[in-house]
Write an enzyme that holds these catalytic residues in place. Sequence first.
Site, PDB file in Angstrom:
ATOM      1  N   ASP A  98       0.795  -1.232   0.000  1.00  0.00           N
ATOM      2  CA  ASP A  98       0.000   0.000   0.000  1.00  0.00           C
ATOM      3  C   ASP A  98       0.825   1.278   0.000  1.00  0.00           C
ATOM      4  O   ASP A  98       0.344   2.324   0.426  1.00  0.00           O
ATOM      5  CB  ASP A  98      -0.915   0.007   1.221  1.00  0.00           C
ATOM      6  CG  ASP A  98      -0.158  -0.132   2.544  1.00  0.00           C
ATOM      7  OD1 ASP A  98       1.084   0.007   2.544  1.00  0.00           O
ATOM      8  OD2 ASP A  98      -0.811  -0.371   3.576  1.00  0.00           O
ATOM      9  N   GLU A 120       0.385  -9.040  -1.295  1.00  0.00           N
ATOM     10  CA  GLU A 120      -0.396  -8.529  -0.171  1.00  0.00           C
ATOM     11  C   GLU A 120      -1.580  -7.725  -0.691  1.00  0.00           C
ATOM     12  O   GLU A 120      -1.861  -6.610  -0.273  1.00  0.00           O
ATOM     13  CB  GLU A 120       0.460  -7.695   0.792  1.00  0.00           C
ATOM     14  CG  GLU A 120      -0.164  -7.540   2.171  1.00  0.00           C
ATOM     15  CD  GLU A 120       0.643  -6.655   3.098  1.00  0.00           C
ATOM     16  OE1 GLU A 120       1.380  -7.210   3.938  1.00  0.00           O
ATOM     17  OE2 GLU A 120       0.547  -5.408   2.986  1.00  0.00           O
ATOM     18  N   GLU A 134      -2.416   5.050   2.604  1.00  0.00           N
ATOM     19  CA  GLU A 134      -2.236   3.645   2.248  1.00  0.00           C
ATOM     20  C   GLU A 134      -3.502   2.976   1.707  1.00  0.00           C
ATOM     21  O   GLU A 134      -3.430   2.153   0.790  1.00  0.00           O
ATOM     22  CB  GLU A 134      -1.715   2.875   3.467  1.00  0.00           C
ATOM     23  CG  GLU A 134      -0.269   3.174   3.824  1.00  0.00           C
ATOM     24  CD  GLU A 134      -0.106   4.412   4.699  1.00  0.00           C
ATOM     25  OE1 GLU A 134       1.033   4.747   5.036  1.00  0.00           O
ATOM     26  OE2 GLU A 134      -1.137   5.036   5.054  1.00  0.00           O
ATOM     27  N   HIS A 215       3.662   5.569  13.737  1.00  0.00           N
ATOM     28  CA  HIS A 215       4.091   6.399  12.603  1.00  0.00           C
ATOM     29  C   HIS A 215       2.943   6.882  11.730  1.00  0.00           C
ATOM     30  O   HIS A 215       3.156   7.673  10.812  1.00  0.00           O
ATOM     31  CB  HIS A 215       5.068   5.611  11.726  1.00  0.00           C
ATOM     32  CG  HIS A 215       4.410   4.505  10.936  1.00  0.00           C
ATOM     33  ND1 HIS A 215       4.062   3.307  11.500  1.00  0.00           N
ATOM     34  CD2 HIS A 215       4.045   4.442   9.634  1.00  0.00           C
ATOM     35  CE1 HIS A 215       3.509   2.539  10.574  1.00  0.00           C
ATOM     36  NE2 HIS A 215       3.477   3.202   9.441  1.00  0.00           N
ATOM     37  N   ARG A 217       0.075   8.740   9.818  1.00  0.00           N
ATOM     38  CA  ARG A 217      -0.244  10.163   9.657  1.00  0.00           C
ATOM     39  C   ARG A 217      -1.529  10.550  10.371  1.00  0.00           C
ATOM     40  O   ARG A 217      -1.651  11.650  10.900  1.00  0.00           O
ATOM     41  CB  ARG A 217      -0.363  10.513   8.163  1.00  0.00           C
ATOM     42  CG  ARG A 217       0.956  10.592   7.420  1.00  0.00           C
ATOM     43  CD  ARG A 217       0.715  10.912   5.950  1.00  0.00           C
ATOM     44  NE  ARG A 217       1.970  11.103   5.218  1.00  0.00           N
ATOM     45  CZ  ARG A 217       2.706  10.110   4.714  1.00  0.00           C
ATOM     46  NH1 ARG A 217       2.297   8.857   4.875  1.00  0.00           N
ATOM     47  NH2 ARG A 217       3.818  10.363   4.064  1.00  0.00           N
ATOM     48  N   HIS A 247      10.009   6.819  15.753  1.00  0.00           N
ATOM     49  CA  HIS A 247      10.090   7.039  14.307  1.00  0.00           C
ATOM     50  C   HIS A 247      10.771   8.370  14.017  1.00  0.00           C
ATOM     51  O   HIS A 247      10.651   9.330  14.782  1.00  0.00           O
ATOM     52  CB  HIS A 247       8.685   7.023  13.703  1.00  0.00           C
ATOM     53  CG  HIS A 247       8.644   6.846  12.219  1.00  0.00           C
ATOM     54  ND1 HIS A 247       8.808   7.888  11.340  1.00  0.00           N
ATOM     55  CD2 HIS A 247       8.476   5.741  11.458  1.00  0.00           C
ATOM     56  CE1 HIS A 247       8.714   7.441  10.104  1.00  0.00           C
ATOM     57  NE2 HIS A 247       8.524   6.145  10.145  1.00  0.00           N
TER      58      HIS A 247
END
Length: 374
Positions: A98, A120, A134, A215, A217, A247
């Site tokens: 993604d 995936e 994603e 991590h 957003r 991160h």
Amino acid sequence: MSSNKTVLICIGTRPEAIKMAPVYFEFQKAGYNTKLCVTAQHRDLLDQVLQFFKIVPDFDFDLMTPNQSLNILSSRILNGIDALFLREQIDLVLVHGDTTTSSVIALAAFNRKIKIGHIEAGLRTYNRYSPFPEEMNRQLTGRLADYHFAPSEKAKQNLINEGVLEQNILVTGNTVIDALYTADTILNAGYESEMIAELNKNIDFTKKVILVTGHRRENFGLGFESICNALVELSQDDKIEIVFPVHLNPNVQEVVYKRLSNLNNVHLIAPLDYPTFIWLMKQSEIIISDSGGVQEEAPTFGVPVLVTRTVTERQEGVAAGCSVLVGTDQDLIVSKVKGILLNTKETIVKHNPYGDGNASRKIVGYFENRYDRA
């Protein structure tokens, strides 16, 4: 597909490198002309994985720059991969999951009428902004791909519901489990590193270790503040050790270091390389994370995951009791941690629903069975 055809495997981030490494090796073993292209939308973390698996890219765009926008990154990937397609004869492009790398390279391959395999494939939240970007990257790649390698029956059904022909879908399990078994074998053979030695020196592993990562957003700002508040509350228990590899994104670092510095049993450390992270995962009682890869890996070691998201495209783990959605709710995070620590027998993970370590072989076998190998 005959073995003289060229397969281009494309990655941009550390998770892609982990999950595509076993695929790369399986195509090589089967005799395909196998090439690796890295966009390096992540750089240092990606390189650590490549070095661990002893893989040298054939093409490296080296595109990482601080705080570049998704549109700028996309345009640079598109320019780089199109130039590569013009120079090289590529018969099949394999992308993963993604990421911006996956969706943009799939688009470029489609525009050049090059066959696309999506590894995936089929994971969905159907919430276009969670995870962002994603979810839409994965859906766009799914519309462009010719071959879909789904990690589960649920993912396969998502694809069928979207109109993908069943003959173009193969349920494989997740290649992250292939990589995990390889890494665990290396660790069990006596792998040592300065990072592991440093962790043993600074962390009391006789206590209950909680591993934390973050991590996404959608959690920037108030979400991370709430997660940190939960960790502050949990740190009041001196029987707990919290380990947080922070991160590199400034949106994460600013909040985390402001809220969690100077707490004795909260260890804010630099991001770990892949084998050290696997080692630490095995030492942990609980993992608090928004990572998809962690949701897939942790069940192998029987470690429950509290997922700091309100939805997840990895629903198999929730259904199997391997993971629990807690969002960024401070009270819920704290109560779930305390509940697990007090009732360990109720949270034992009995199996990993994401695969048996044979996904990469199944992917290569799909092409060996589908195409003439003469």
